[in-house]
Write an enzyme that holds these catalytic residues in place. Structure first.
Site, short mmCIF file in Angstrom:
data_model
loop_
_atom_site.label_atom_id
_atom_site.label_comp_id
_atom_site.label_asym_id
_atom_site.label_seq_id
_atom_site.Cartn_x
_atom_site.Cartn_y
_atom_site.Cartn_z
N SER A 240 48.41 73.96 46.62
CA SER A 240 47.17 74.60 47.02
C SER A 240 47.50 75.87 47.78
O SER A 240 48.67 76.17 48.00
CB SER A 240 46.36 73.65 47.92
OG SER A 240 47.03 73.50 49.15
N LYS A 241 46.45 76.58 48.17
CA LYS A 241 46.63 77.89 48.80
C LYS A 241 47.56 77.84 50.01
O LYS A 241 48.24 78.80 50.31
CB LYS A 241 45.27 78.45 49.23
CG LYS A 241 44.47 78.96 48.05
CD LYS A 241 43.63 80.18 48.43
CE LYS A 241 42.83 80.69 47.25
NZ LYS A 241 41.53 79.97 47.13
N ARG A 242 47.57 76.69 50.69
CA ARG A 242 48.41 76.68 51.89
C ARG A 242 49.90 76.71 51.55
O ARG A 242 50.74 76.91 52.41
CB ARG A 242 48.01 75.55 52.83
CG ARG A 242 48.50 74.23 52.50
CD ARG A 242 47.70 73.11 53.17
NE ARG A 242 47.76 71.96 52.31
CZ ARG A 242 48.84 71.20 52.19
NH1 ARG A 242 49.90 71.43 52.90
NH2 ARG A 242 48.85 70.20 51.33
#
Ligand code: GLU
Length: 470
Positions: A240-242
């Site tokens: 994911s974006k993290r």
């Protein structure tokens, strides 16, 4: 004869194209091209509140950039689910008429209560089947599934996966308000688009038994299924974006060549021996869905950059120029109109960068005069002695019969000898003058590519700077 292979990529336009989606698209595309079948693009936009036209444009753009061309799909009408409601309605009618579906008018409050009870017991909620035999004429339309037995998904990647019917329920095909549900649309689309192989993300595996029961109720042949594992971050949770960049667009903007990303994504969970680098033609020839791993694949940004660097290093010069040009312009600079010269400039940079953004950064000085000099180097090099040496270099270069790499080198070597210096002494001085930096591609190449006139301007400016500080 077996029917020709037809596969589809069916993104929901609720965001940009994620690398996981891109890999699913790639596996479908490779499968289609390998089998000389058809690759269909279908937009699953029934969730109107989260689907946007901008996202459709972004997804289409990203697929085109990756070079995953589709044989059927947008902009031809009929490949967006919102354009296909009449088809869903017609199939719902058929299921109702054959008794394979029935109406249910259980009030939402009742279902919510039952759901709450199931949750309290730690069980998944399953509809009781209360309306099965009530013969209602309106309500939500549910699929009547067999109460006994099991459905086996013979997954091409995971092998057989068994789902007991007692674990499933009579799921809703069409809601009370007349809108078809996601799983129903997918089945009707796959059937009416004659899809032979459904290759999609692992997260849909639990939908598959429900969908298979719907195919059977419609009396349609069930396609083959292959569920591709999710892409994971280093901590093995879903990427994911993290974890950093995840959209295809972000990788494109960072200057990863599309071929490198395609090569990387193909190898993410698929292998052919221990080969790492594949041309597109090789991928098409060698791709076999059976060699896709069933476990999650960890995204490795370092390996992607390694491949990116390799592609930059080895790609054809004209192609590199085509790819680099927008990145030069994006930082407000202009490549020289002389294409062979631009290509020759890029040739000196291509081993020094992992991405096109880095490549342009490394070579800024080709497209603009250095605005400043590295401070520490300026202090040691741009001195009274530096000014004197620059003056000599300038005079010799002005008088050189030609301005080729070899001629420039001769000038520097002769002068070095006369002054009793080392070549590096003059080279670093010239490098700082021409590029503003202490590291660059070979300086004689740089001067030749910048050209005599511009090189002299830069050397004179450095001499002036040296005189000023003296
Ligand atoms: N629209 C679904 C998604 O984006 C794909 C469904 C499918 O491939 O069956 O995850």
């Amino acid at each position: 004869m077996a029917s020709p292979v037809r596969v589809r990529f069916a993104p929901s336009p609720t965001g940009h194209l994620h690398v996981g989606g891109a890999r699913t698209a790639l596996f479908n595309w490779l499968f289609a091209r390998h089998h000389r079948g058809a690759f269909v693009l279908r937009i699953e936009d029934t969730d109107r509140s989260r689907s946007t036209d901008e996202n459709i444009v972004a997804i289409v753009d990203a697929l085109q950039w990756l070079g995953l061309d589709w044989d059927e799909g947008p902009p031809t009408p009929g490949y967006r689910q919102t354009e296909r409601f009449a088809i869903y309605r017609e199939h719902a009618q058929r299921l109702l008429a054959s008794g394979r579906a029935y109406y249910c008018d259980c009030p939402p409050e009742l279902l919510d209560r039952e759901r709450g009870v199931a949750q309290q017991r730690g069980e998944t909620f399953r509809y009781s089947g209360r309306c099965r035999d009530r013969g209602l004429g309106a309500g939500a339309l549910r699929l009547r599934i067999p109460t006994a037995g099991a459905t086996v998904v013979n997954d091409l990647i995971h092998g057989p996966v068994t789902f007991e019917h007692s674990q499933l329920d009579d799921w809703i095909l069409v809601r009370t308000d007349g809108t078809p549900t996601y799983n129903f649309c997918v089945v009707v689309d796959d059937v009416t688009m004659s899809i032979t192989h459904v290759i999609r993300g692992d997260d849909h595996l639990s939908n598959t038994p429900k969908q298979i029961l719907c195919y059977e109720a419609l009396d349609y042949a069930v396609p083959e299924f292959a569920h591709v594992s999710l892409i994971l971050g280093k901590d093995r949770s879903r990427l994911s974006k993290r974890h950093g960049a995840t959209s295809v667009q972000a990788f494109r903007d960072s200057g990863i060549p599309a071929d490198a990303l395609v090569n990387y994504l193909a190898r993410l969970g698929w292998s052919h021996g221990d080969q790492e680098v594949f041309s597109r033609a090789e991928l098409v020839e060698l791709f076999d869905i059976k060699n896709v791993a069933s476990s999650g694949a960890v995204f490795d940004a370092t390996k992607l950059e390694w491949l990116s660097q390799l592609y930059l290093k080895t790609m054809d010069g004209a192609r590199l120029a085509e790819l680099a040009e927008p990145f030069v312009r994006a930082v407000g600079l202009t490549p020289p109109p002389d294409r062979p010269r631009f290509i020759a400039m890029l040739d000196t940079l291509r081993e020094r960068a992992k991405t096109l953004v880095e490549l342009v950064e490394q070579g800024r000085f080709y497209f603009e005069r250095p605005a400043a000099y590295e401070a520490k180097a300026a202090q040691t090099l741009l001195t009274v002695e530096g000014a004197r040496r620059l003056g000599l270099v300038i005079a010799r270069l002005e008088g050189a019969p030609e301005f080729t790499v070899a001629a420039i080198e001769r000038v520097f070597r002769a002068l070095t000898e006369e002054l009793g210096l080392k070549l590096v002494d003059l080279a670093q001085l010239a490098r700082l003058a021409a590029t503003g930096r202490t590291a660059s591609p070979p300086i004689f190449d740089v001067l030749a590519l910048v050209g005599r006139e511009e090189s002299l301007v830069r050397l004179r400016r450095a001499r002036e700077a040296a005189e000023r500080t003296a």
